[in-house]
Design a protein around this motif. Structure first.
Motif, PDB file in Angstrom:
ATOM      1  N   ALA A 381      -2.625   3.530 103.823  1.00  0.00           N
ATOM      2  CA  ALA A 381      -2.705   2.096 104.072  1.00  0.00           C
ATOM      3  C   ALA A 381      -3.196   1.915 105.546  1.00  0.00           C
ATOM      4  O   ALA A 381      -3.075   2.462 106.554  1.00  0.00           O
ATOM      5  N   ILE A 382      -3.917   0.466 105.660  1.00  0.00           N
ATOM      6  CA  ILE A 382      -4.494   0.243 107.055  1.00  0.00           C
ATOM      7  C   ILE A 382      -4.009  -1.334 107.286  1.00  0.00           C
ATOM      8  O   ILE A 382      -3.915  -1.889 106.392  1.00  0.00           O
ATOM      9  N   VAL A 383      -3.286  -1.416 108.434  1.00  0.00           N
ATOM     10  CA  VAL A 383      -2.475  -2.560 108.569  1.00  0.00           C
ATOM     11  C   VAL A 383      -3.276  -3.052 110.094  1.00  0.00           C
ATOM     12  O   VAL A 383      -3.563  -2.333 111.006  1.00  0.00           O
ATOM     13  N   SER A 384      -3.391  -4.423 109.965  1.00  0.00           N
ATOM     14  CA  SER A 384      -4.223  -5.182 111.076  1.00  0.00           C
ATOM     15  C   SER A 384      -3.821  -6.581 111.130  1.00  0.00           C
ATOM     16  O   SER A 384      -3.186  -7.080 110.090  1.00  0.00           O
ATOM     17  N   ASN A 385      -3.819  -7.277 112.277  1.00  0.00           N
ATOM     18  CA  ASN A 385      -3.675  -8.687 112.371  1.00  0.00           C
ATOM     19  C   ASN A 385      -4.865  -9.623 112.129  1.00  0.00           C
ATOM     20  O   ASN A 385      -4.660 -10.877 112.033  1.00  0.00           O
ATOM     21  N   ALA A 386      -5.936  -9.043 111.779  1.00  0.00           N
ATOM     22  CA  ALA A 386      -7.153  -9.645 111.645  1.00  0.00           C
ATOM     23  C   ALA A 386      -7.586  -9.486 110.071  1.00  0.00           C
ATOM     24  O   ALA A 386      -7.184  -8.624 109.402  1.00  0.00           O
ATOM     25  N   PRO A 387      -8.435 -10.236 109.539  1.00  0.00           N
ATOM     26  CA  PRO A 387      -8.918 -10.242 108.023  1.00  0.00           C
ATOM     27  C   PRO A 387      -9.919  -9.198 108.150  1.00  0.00           C
ATOM     28  O   PRO A 387     -10.266  -8.537 109.264  1.00  0.00           O
ATOM     29  N   TYR A 388     -10.166  -8.598 106.808  1.00  0.00           N
ATOM     30  CA  TYR A 388     -11.094  -7.649 106.715  1.00  0.00           C
ATOM     31  C   TYR A 388     -12.356  -8.219 106.248  1.00  0.00           C
ATOM     32  O   TYR A 388     -12.588  -9.136 105.263  1.00  0.00           O
ATOM     33  N   THR A 389     -13.460  -7.606 106.373  1.00  0.00           N
ATOM     34  CA  THR A 389     -14.751  -8.010 105.809  1.00  0.00           C
ATOM     35  C   THR A 389     -14.827  -7.542 104.509  1.00  0.00           C
ATOM     36  O   THR A 389     -14.370  -6.555 104.149  1.00  0.00           O
ATOM     37  N   GLN A 390     -15.981  -7.974 103.912  1.00  0.00           N
ATOM     38  CA  GLN A 390     -16.082  -7.784 102.337  1.00  0.00           C
ATOM     39  C   GLN A 390     -16.606  -6.364 102.081  1.00  0.00           C
ATOM     40  O   GLN A 390     -16.115  -5.604 101.307  1.00  0.00           O
ATOM     41  N   GLU A 391     -17.337  -5.804 103.011  1.00  0.00           N
ATOM     42  CA  GLU A 391     -17.759  -4.568 102.979  1.00  0.00           C
ATOM     43  C   GLU A 391     -16.439  -3.279 103.188  1.00  0.00           C
ATOM     44  O   GLU A 391     -16.378  -2.532 102.441  1.00  0.00           O
ATOM     45  N   ALA A 392     -15.640  -3.994 104.089  1.00  0.00           N
ATOM     46  CA  ALA A 392     -14.267  -3.143 104.371  1.00  0.00           C
ATOM     47  C   ALA A 392     -13.296  -3.362 103.054  1.00  0.00           C
ATOM     48  O   ALA A 392     -12.720  -2.076 102.705  1.00  0.00           O
ATOM     49  N   LEU A 393     -13.228  -4.218 102.448  1.00  0.00           N
ATOM     50  CA  LEU A 393     -12.575  -4.445 101.220  1.00  0.00           C
ATOM     51  C   LEU A 393     -13.102  -3.453 100.295  1.00  0.00           C
ATOM     52  O   LEU A 393     -12.339  -2.733  99.592  1.00  0.00           O
ATOM     53  N   LEU A 394     -14.420  -3.637  99.887  1.00  0.00           N
ATOM     54  CA  LEU A 394     -14.954  -2.575  98.846  1.00  0.00           C
ATOM     55  C   LEU A 394     -14.819  -1.086  99.251  1.00  0.00           C
ATOM     56  O   LEU A 394     -14.413  -0.385  98.150  1.00  0.00           O
ATOM     57  N   LEU A 395     -15.012  -0.959 100.449  1.00  0.00           N
ATOM     58  CA  LEU A 395     -14.878   0.660 100.710  1.00  0.00           C
ATOM     59  C   LEU A 395     -13.334   1.123 100.804  1.00  0.00           C
ATOM     60  O   LEU A 395     -13.062   2.012 100.158  1.00  0.00           O
ATOM     61  N   GLY A 396     -12.459   0.195 101.037  1.00  0.00           N
ATOM     62  CA  GLY A 396     -11.036   0.354 100.818  1.00  0.00           C
ATOM     63  C   GLY A 396     -10.498   0.937  99.232  1.00  0.00           C
ATOM     64  O   GLY A 396      -9.841   1.619  98.877  1.00  0.00           O
ATOM     65  N   LYS A 397     -11.000  -0.098  98.701  1.00  0.00           N
ATOM     66  CA  LYS A 397     -10.682  -0.095  97.002  1.00  0.00           C
ATOM     67  C   LYS A 397     -11.377   1.134  96.431  1.00  0.00           C
ATOM     68  O   LYS A 397     -10.862   1.706  95.588  1.00  0.00           O
ATOM     69  N   LYS A 398     -12.419   1.384  96.989  1.00  0.00           N
ATOM     70  CA  LYS A 398     -13.274   2.591  96.428  1.00  0.00           C
ATOM     71  C   LYS A 398     -12.355   3.785  96.582  1.00  0.00           C
ATOM     72  O   LYS A 398     -12.337   4.856  95.908  1.00  0.00           O
TER      73      LYS A 398
END
Length: 422
Positions: A381-398
């Motif tokens: 898991a990755i925890v952050s105080n900021a939102p994630y970009t669309q590319e980051a969301l797709l990469l994490g889901k993959k």
């Protein structure tokens, strides 16, 4: 084979002599002398300077090897050839078993013409008057005369003395030069190849040893300047998205100001291009690792605020994971953020914390994926105080890595079904 060929050649020479060879006259020795079947041995035995220096045993050995004979003046000889400057003589009449012999030129002389005619006994017989009746009985039979040649004269076989053919004087034939020359060339080629391989192996070993010593020296310098590197690393992390570039700048400055001059003084600066990446990776690891005793002085904040640094944010996330019932290790700082390892029963979880004011980009996601793969964790898991970009969301889901906000970490960790262990 050489001896047989010489025997046949001598026999053919003797057989091919013309019948008029005897017309040259008969010879005899002027005094008792020595005759041999080998001309070289005869010369050696006739030379007083040589025989005086040798032992009697040596002379007996040459006498036997050269088939030498003592010759008296009462024996008649016929000259059949002249070889190597010495006359080759044959006895008259021939004696079975006695080969032609070599004589020294000064030891022989032609016989008088009267001695070359009929024998004295035959001449005396013709000179006496023949009795009228008793002559046939008184006269001895012609066959009993020792010097009279029988009517059917059979020439006994001539025995030619064995002599070795002189060896050739050509160097290549005497020592098998062509074979030895090829063997020498092959040996030199093999020796040269083995020497070249040995030089390469020794050079490689020397370079590896030199490189290892250079790495060890750089590690010692890095350990000595650890507090300064830790401050630089914290300053670089405070820059947010430019943290990686700022830290690389600090590492390059430290390398050119401290490491390379030290290697130059010790004569190991030539190894720097080969060890550069290894040493700089070690510098990053040392600067990012917490100093001894630093964790004890760190107080985990009970609530989140925007002025937190990366270390305080990681401690804040670790506190909420521990409240959810997981055993956690102290956060470890990396190039991008911090890593928290949690365990519960047989389940292993790895949480990557990243604090930034801008949306989280895919570089942080790739760092979290790499850390999960290297640690062989069951949950990432990755925890952050900021939102994630669309590319980051797709990469994490993959790659099946959960992207969370720090407000959702307690709920997420508490909802994980952990297997019971008896």
């Amino acid at each position: 084979m050489t001896s047989i060929m010489r025997i046949w050649a001598s026999a053919c020479l003797l057989l091919c002599l013309p019948a008029s060879a005897s017309a040259t006259g008969l010879f005899g020795v002027t005094h008792p002398t020595l005759a041999c079947g080998d001309d070289a041995i005869l010369r050696s035995l006739s030379d007083r300077a040589i025989t005086a220096q040798q032992s009697p045993a040596w002379r007996k050995t040459l006498f036997r090897q050269g088939d030498c004979h003592l010759v008296t003046p009462d024996i008649r000889w016929e000259k059949i050839a002249n070889r190597n400057g010495l006359p080759l003589m044959r006895r008259v009449p021939p004696v079975p078993g006695l080969p032609p012999l070599y004589f020294m030129t000064g030891d022989i002389a032609p016989l008088a013409p009267t001695l070359a005619g009929p024998s004295p006994m035959i001449a005396e017989r013709h000179a006496l008057p023949t009795p009228p009746v008793a002559a046939p009985q008184a006269a001895p039979p012609e066959s009993t005369l020792p010097d009279e040649t029988p009517k059917t004269h059979v020439v006994p076989p001539v025995i030619v003395q064995h002599a070795d053919t002189p060896l050739p004087t050509d160097l290549f034939f005497m020592t098998r030069g062509f074979q030895k020359l090829g063997s020498l060339i092959l040996t030199l080629m093999l020796a040269g190849g083995a020497g070249w391989i040995a030089i390469l192996v020794l050079r490689t070993i020397w370079r590896m040893t030199h490189r290892r010593r250079a790495i060890h020296q750089c590690m010692e310098l890095t350990k000595r300047h650890r507090p300064m590197l830790a401050r630089w690393y914290q300053q670089a992390q405070a820059d947010g998205s430019q943290a990686q570039t700022a830290w690389e700048t600090h590492v390059e400055r430290f390398s050119h100001a401290t490491l390379i001059p030290a290697l130059t003084r010790s004569g190991r600066n030539a190894s720097w291009p080969d060890i550069r990446r290894t040493v700089q990776a070690h510098v990053t690891t040392v600067a990012a690792s917490p100093q001894p005793g630093a964790q004890a002085n760190t107080t985990a904040p009970g609530f989140y605020h925007q002025d937190m640094n990366q270390e305080e944010y990681a401690a804040f996330c670790s506190q909420w994971i521990g409240k959810a019932g997981w055993e956690t290790h102290p956060p470890v700082a990396t190039g991008l953020g911090s890593v928290i390892q949690g365990h519960r029963n047989d389940l292993k979880m790895l949480v990557h914390c990243w604090m930034d004011r801008k949306p989280v980009h895919e570089d942080v996601i790739l760092q979290g994926i790499k850390e999960k793969t290297d640690s062989k964790a069951d949950i990432g898991a990755i925890v952050s105080n900021a939102p994630y970009t669309q590319e980051a969301l797709l990469l994490g889901k993959k790659h099946r890595v959960f992207l969370l906000h720090h407000e959702d970490i307690f709920k997420f960790v508490s909802g994980i079904e952990v297997p019971d262990v008896a």
